[in-house]
Scaffold this motif. Structure first.
Motif, mmCIF file in Angstrom:
data_model
loop_
_atom_site.group_PDB
_atom_site.id
_atom_site.type_symbol
_atom_site.label_atom_id
_atom_site.label_comp_id
_atom_site.label_asym_id
_atom_site.label_seq_id
_atom_site.Cartn_x
_atom_site.Cartn_y
_atom_site.Cartn_z
ATOM 1 N N ASP A 24 17.958 -82.353 -48.831
ATOM 2 C CA ASP A 24 19.381 -82.641 -48.663
ATOM 3 C C ASP A 24 20.052 -82.758 -50.028
ATOM 4 O OD1 ASP A 24 21.917 -83.487 -47.923
ATOM 5 O OD2 ASP A 24 21.238 -85.254 -46.839
ATOM 6 N N ASN A 45 24.813 -81.452 -44.634
ATOM 7 C CA ASN A 45 25.929 -82.115 -43.942
ATOM 8 C C ASN A 45 27.238 -81.341 -44.012
ATOM 9 O OD1 ASN A 45 24.335 -84.510 -43.301
ATOM 10 N ND2 ASN A 45 24.387 -84.877 -45.500
ATOM 11 N N TYR A 47 29.113 -80.838 -46.544
ATOM 12 C CA TYR A 47 30.085 -81.539 -47.381
ATOM 13 C C TYR A 47 30.950 -80.569 -48.173
ATOM 14 C CZ TYR A 47 27.814 -86.106 -46.642
ATOM 15 O OH TYR A 47 27.320 -87.269 -46.121
#
Length: 190
Positions: A24, A45, A47
């Motif tokens: 990650d 995620n 982002y």
């Protein structure tokens, strides 16, 4: 029948030997994540998603735009430094306009940059091509505009001039440090 088993064995062998471990981007990374080509530092995620597109800043008859595009699974290899990994990153390109006319259009760097350790905070490098091709760190911070419906943001664009030498500025001390505006808030065009 023997050929089928042989083919399956070879296929499984190569799939396991080329397997990658996903790390990650927003998490903590270890030195080994950069070394042997088996790690993929991924924007798990998403982002980076709110950053994508074209952002603009207007100052009178002058306009500054940046366009951010995402590159997934970019292979980074520097054998001299024992670096070999895959990473997600962003490419940045900028344009300058005066009176609605394009006066400068930067190149697009081949190597993406950008590190997101938490949502809405991006650190990447920015090359001032109009000065001396010097690379400067830039912080891009998303500022929420509202909490209703689809999230909308402004983008804070801040260059760090203390990180690197700017030989152009040293030779032209009466000119601005950067050829682009600094410490500005931008709005998304698309």
């Amino acid at each position: 029948m023997k050929n089928i088993f042989y083919t399956l064995f070879i296929g499984l062998f190569f799939s396991f030997s080329n397997a990658q471990t996903i790390v990650d981007m927003a998490g903590k990374r270890q030195n080994e994540h950069y070394e042997n080509g088996t790690y993929y530092i991924k924007d798990i995620n998403n982002y980076m998603l709110p950053y994508l597109g074209t952002w603009k800043y207007v100052d009178g008859n002058k306009e500054f735009r940046i366009t951010l595009t995402k590159v997934t699974k970019h292979h980074v290899v520097y054998t001299d430094y024992n670096i070999n990994h895959y990473i997600d990153g962003l490419r940045i390109q900028y344009q300058k306009y005066e009176n609605g006319q394009l006066i400068y259009n930067s190149i697009v760097r081949q190597n993406p940059t950008g590190i997101i350790k938490e949502f809405r905070k991006l650190n990447m490098s920015f090359t001032d091509y109009e000065r001396n091709n010097e690379i400067f760190p830039v912080d891009l911070l998303l500022i929420p505009l509202n909490n209703m419906g689809t999230p909308q943001y402004k983008l804070k664009f801040k260059l760090d001039k203390f990180e690197r030498r700017n030989t152009y500025y040293e030779q032209h001390p009466n000119e601005p440090y950067f050829s682009v505006p600094d410490n500005i808030e931008m709005i998304k065009m698309n």
